[in-house]
Design a protein around this motif. Structure first.
Motif: not given
Length: 211
Positions: A29-34, A73-77, A96-101, A145-151
């Motif tokens: 899981k791609i959780t966030r980006v700084e 391969k995955t692409v995140i914007e 890029i921060f991530a986590s597992g199960k 997976e990646a957490f999409i920011d709805l804002s």
């Protein structure tokens, strides 16, 4: 704009990949980006980082796409703006921060522009929105997976892509409706029914069942 070399896995990132590699029950899981302005001595230092050297702002993950032909391969914007910046800031780091199960978040990937960086200007000098496509390729069968920011705002590229997909779906619906209309016409002609009766005939007409 800053020039960034390829992302590198941190030690914690390597451990995460090793843990989930071949484990089909795991999810990366791609959780966030700084975004940061910190400096590193050399690329060897990246392996041992657990956080950015000097965080400036959180970037938003605005889109995530898995390349179907290459499941690994995955692409995140990612996107961010200089809103609220009262002075220019060096754009040197992306983490890029991530986590597992287990949900334990770690600094997964990191890159630093080193001396090939540019500055993010102050908002009042030049309002900026920065959008970056990050390609991630890992040799693992785990789902990504990646957490999409709805804002986050939708880019023209993604809008056109969604528009194209919707148009394709609408075309399929129109084709099906056209086929349905043709079938209804056949029923009307064959049984010599008026349209109302033919519509009912899609289910049951007296003692005559249309299967």
């Amino acid at each position: 704009m800053s020039y960034f070399p390829k992302f590198k896995l941190t030690k914690a990132g390597e451990q995460l990949i090793n843990r989930i590699n071949g484990n089909l029950s795991e999810v990366l899981k791609i959780t966030r980006v700084e975004i940061g302005s910190g400096t590193i001595a050399n690329e060897d230092e990246i392996r041992f980082l657990t956080a950015l050297k000097k965080k400036v702002i959180d970037a938003q993950i605005s889109n995530h796409e898995v390349i179907e032909e290459e499941r690994a391969k995955t692409v995140i914007e990612i996107q961010f703006t200089n809103k609220g910046f009262t002075f220019e800031v060096p754009f040197k780091e992306i983490g890029i921060f991530a986590s597992g199960k287990d949900g334990k978040e770690i600094l997964f990937l990191y890159t630093n522009a080193m001396d090939k960086y540019d500055n993010i200007p102050a908002e009042n000098e030049n309002p900026h929105a920065i959008i970056i496509d990050v390609v991630i390729q890992v040799t693992t069968d785990a789902e990504i997976e990646a957490f999409i920011d709805l804002s986050a705002f939708v880019t023209i590229k993604n809008f056109n892509k969604y528009k194209e997909e919707i148009e394709k779906r609408l075309l399929k619906i129109e084709n099906k409706n056209s086929e349905a209309a043709s079938r209804l016409e056949v029923i009307e002609n064959y049984l010599n029914l008026d349209p109302r009766e033919a519509t009912l005939g899609a289910g049951y007409l007296g003692d005559f069942y249309l299967g």
